[in-house]
Design a protein around this motif. Structure first.
Motif, PDB file in Angstrom:
ATOM      1  N   ILE A 105      32.102  36.281  33.416  1.00 36.73           N
ATOM      2  CA  ILE A 105      33.138  35.564  32.686  1.00 36.73           C
ATOM      3  C   ILE A 105      32.562  34.274  32.127  1.00 36.73           C
ATOM      4  O   ILE A 105      32.039  33.441  32.879  1.00 36.73           O
ATOM      5  N   LYS A 156      38.844  40.311  37.935  1.00 39.99           N
ATOM      6  CA  LYS A 156      38.401  39.251  37.025  1.00 39.99           C
ATOM      7  C   LYS A 156      39.478  38.177  36.850  1.00 39.99           C
ATOM      8  O   LYS A 156      39.159  36.979  36.789  1.00 39.99           O
ATOM      9  N   GLU A 198      39.102  46.379  38.033  1.00 40.54           N
ATOM     10  CA  GLU A 198      38.169  45.411  37.462  1.00 40.54           C
ATOM     11  C   GLU A 198      38.912  44.235  36.841  1.00 40.54           C
ATOM     12  O   GLU A 198      38.562  43.069  37.055  1.00 40.54           O
ATOM     13  N   ASN A 251      30.674  36.930  37.847  1.00 39.33           N
ATOM     14  CA  ASN A 251      31.585  38.032  37.562  1.00 39.33           C
ATOM     15  C   ASN A 251      31.702  38.324  36.072  1.00 39.33           C
ATOM     16  O   ASN A 251      32.657  38.964  35.631  1.00 39.33           O
ATOM     17  N   PHE A 264      38.257  37.334  27.739  1.00 39.98           N
ATOM     18  CA  PHE A 264      38.232  36.711  29.066  1.00 39.98           C
ATOM     19  C   PHE A 264      37.871  35.223  28.976  1.00 39.98           C
ATOM     20  O   PHE A 264      38.288  34.437  29.829  1.00 39.98           O
TER      21      PHE A 264
END
Length: 294
Positions: free
Chosen positions: A141, A18, A14, A139, A94
């Motif tokens: 983010i 990312k 994952e 995704n 992130f």
């Protein structure tokens, strides 16, 4: 050396995925900015738009042009600090990574004048920028500190994210118009609209789907769904009966996003491939339905 567990492998996969998405987002966004928006003096929305305006003001009134990437990062910092103390840490981490990658990309990708036609630059810049934003959001983010600010304003005021974004982008467009002439403002509006439409096209996570599952193995289905999706599951009826074979079945209800459809299919295949699944698209929900896990 102790072998990695399935959960550890999933986490590594994952995070690698990312980080790859963050890199692609940053590269595409830098291309939109340095190949199209900046050469045609088109101002985009959000913190990037504020950074463009501040950079232009500095150059216009002092003769010194600061690095737009530095301005971009400095404006993001207060929002990131606020988010660290008030919001989901994973999301903020992130976001910091995406802001850092975008800052480096904006600095390293050269400003290339492919054309100065403002219409072409507005359309292509908006399309590429919108695609990069949609890819990141798809995704999970956040792409900048302003995303955190918008979420915080939404929680305080109850206003929708769309209306808050429109107000912020409206301020940027008006500022660009007053400072540098309203033709720039009109072209900027075109680019912001195109960017928003492309973002919506790529980012399918906001499209909700209602799922009804009829199964003879509800425990396996529920366990499989919980492993893949952070969604509530309601047992509507655990005494349903098949009209053909009169065997007892259970009816489950959940709501997912279109982006999560593949995880749903995997969960059904693992839990009970013989279950019957009915999916209704584009449903509307009221109450808590969390897209960001905040």
């Amino acid at each position: 050396m102790k072998p990695k567990t399935e959960e550890e492998n999933w986490i590594i996969s994952e995070y690698t995925h990312k980080l790859t998405v963050v890199f692609l987002y940053a590269l595409l966004y830098a291309v939109a900015l340095n190949f199209f928006w900046r050469p045609a003096n088109i101002y985009t929305g959000g913190i990037t738009g504020f950074s463009q305006i501040l950079t232009t003001i500095f150059e216009k009134y002092t003769g010194f042009q600061p690095s737009i990437s530095v301005i971009y990062y400095l404006i993001n910092l207060p929002f990131l600090i606020y988010g660290w103390f008030k919001m989901n840490k994973k999301l903020v981490v992130f976001t910091v990574i995406s802001v850092t990658f975008a800052t480096v990309a904006i600095e390293l990708v050269p400003t290339i004048v492919l054309t100065k036609d403002p219409i072409i630059c507005a359309l292509f810049g908006g399309a590429i920028g919108g695609a990069s934003l949609g890819l990141a959001l798809k995704n999970g983010i956040a792409t900048g500190g302003l995303d955190i600010g918008i979420i915080a304003i939404r929680k305080k005021t109850g206003k929708s994210i769309g209306s808050i974004s429109m107000i912020i982008n409206g301020i940027i467009v008006l500022a660009a118009g007053f400072l540098f002439g309203f033709p720039y403002a009109f072209y900027s509006v075109i680019s912001i609209i195109v960017s928003g439409k492309v973002t919506d096209f790529v980012y399918t996570k906001q499209q909700k789907m209602q799922v009804l599952i009829i199964t003879r193995n509800p425990d396996k289905i529920i366990a499989s769904l919980k492993k893949r999706l952070l969604r509530g599951i309601t047992v509507l009826n655990d005494e349903a009966e098949g009209a053909y074979d009169h065997r007892k079945k259970t009816v489950l209800l959940t709501v997912i996003t279109r982006y999560e459809l593949h995880q749903l299919e995997e969960a059904i295949e693992e839990g009970d491939p013989n279950s019957f699944v009915s999916i209704s698209e584009n449903v509307h929900t009221l109450g808590k339905f969390d897209d960001f896990g905040l």
